[in-house]
Design an enzyme around this catalytic site. Structure first.
Site: not given
Length: 395
Positions: A76, A157, A185, A245, A334
């Site tokens: 995403t 998906n 996917q 990081t 989602c």
């Protein structure tokens, strides 16, 4: 696979972390912990090497160079960085259109809305056929010299459709557009070793390929680096495209998952998975109800995907009645909790009623024949109970 006696048939939502991946990650949470950007001591160097090795493994998976791999929090974020970053730093102000397929992931649809509302873009949706395929000719009909980018996912998906990425990308590049591919996917479904030559940007997510949640990558062709505006600013890490990081254990885990997806036996694993998926679908279609398969047939489909239409039933009723024994979904995780029917199923021609009667089952490499048989019996029992309830209510 079972989770506390719960059959797991939702591998396209997330895959369990492979034990080989987990074992590679564990040391970097404790005894080998270190900031990979700490350049003044050996602990930092060790972590930096681990991240570099992981980046190389992921690059090898898609046929890229390691400096073209940017770690993100998942696909995403990678999709957002690629498309929003490109729009934010567009050089040719004439190119103010984005083309995406009608069955893209929800996050790409959301990015498209932002491009319209905040950047003044025009977004056009490339139609698909009943199998979910985007044809090269349909894309060419929409391409012009005002298109900045095209985004088409490699493997859907919800219905598992595998696209002709090479043909779609070539048509886009011929028109001067940049081609982005959400390939989250794809690693389980097909060989990606040539994809870096076929696309300009590509997004991956570790938890769709037996790696950990919370880590993904954006592949950006090297000569496009200066055309992407970062979403996150800070210390200028990762070629200045994504500061912060990097999480060493997660990077190591994704690198190991990429190694597994590049393994010598991966083709055999896909073939076995496809065979078990077909067995599952055939067993359901033998039940005494009207049951059909949504999307493409054969090799044009993710080997573990089975999007099933239970005519005259409601998908949420089926899934609710299956709890806590079997985990599946009505489509993209989602999109869970949203009331409208799947945009993917509507795009391939299903009515709202049929879309709401469809369940996505997705099998994984560890799904067994015994689990398939048990799942079939559970589903048969649920359909029997729901049928009797429906008859009683209509009496």
């Amino acid at each position: 696979m079972t989770f506390s006696h719960n059959l797991y048939f939702d591998y396209q939502a997330t895959t369990p972390v492979d034990d080989r991946v987990l074992q590679k990650m564990i040391p970097f949470f404790a005894e080998r912990a270190g900031n990979p950007h700490s350049s003044d001591h050996s602990v930092g160097w060790q972590s930096s090497r681990a991240v570099a090795n992981a980046r190389q493994s992921i690059a090898t998976l898609i046929g890229a160079d390691s400096d073209e791999i940017i770690f993100t929090s998942g696909a995403t974020e990678a999709n957002n960085l690629g498309l929003l970053g490109l729009a934010n730093r567009q050089r040719n102000k004439k190119r103010k259109r984005l083309l995406i397929s009608a069955i893209e992931h929800k996050c790409v649809l959301a990015v498209a809305r932002v491009l319209v509302e905040r950047f003044g873009f025009q977004v056009d949706y490339v139609p698909v056929d009943k199998g979910g395929h985007v044809s090269v000719s349909a894309l060419k009909d929409l391409l012009d010299d005002d298109v900045l980018a095209v985004s088409v996912m490699a493997v859907n998906n919800e219905i598992g459709t595998i696209q002709d990425i090479n043909g779609l990308s070539q048509a886009s590049r011929d028109a001067g557009a940049i081609f982005h591919c959400d390939a989250a996917q794809a690693p389980v479904a097909l060989d990606l070793s040539h994809f870096a030559q076929d696309v300009d940007m590509l997004s991956l997510s570790a938890h769709k390929m037996y790696g950990p949640q919370g880590i993904g990558v954006l592949y950006v062709r090297r000569d496009l680096h200066d055309q992407i505006e970062p979403l996150i600013y800070g210390g200028g890490q990762q070629e200045g495209l994504r500061s912060g990081t990097v999480p060493v254990p997660l990077c190591v885990g994704m690198g190991e998952a990429a190694e597994l997806m590049s393994g010598v036996d991966i083709q055999e694993q896909r073939a076995i998975l496809r065979s078990r998926r077909d067995l599952f679908v055939e067993s359901l279609q033998k039940l005494p109800w009207n049951i059909s398969l949504n999307g493409p047939a054969g090799l044009d489909r993710h080997p573990g995907n089975a999007n099933i239409l239970f005519h005259d039933f409601a998908a949420h009723d089926i899934l609710g009645a299956l709890q806590p024994h079997l985990a599946a979904s009505t489509g993209s995780a989602c999109a869970s909790g949203m009331a409208e029917p799947s945009h993917v199923l509507r795009a391939i021609g299903l009515s709202g009623e049929k879309a709401e009667a469809s369940v996505r089952f997705s099998l994984g490499f560890s799904t067994s024949d015994a689990e398939i048989n048990t799942a079939r019996e559970l589903i048969a029992n649920v359909l029997e109970r729901l049928s009797k309830t429906s008859i009683a209510e209509s009496a």
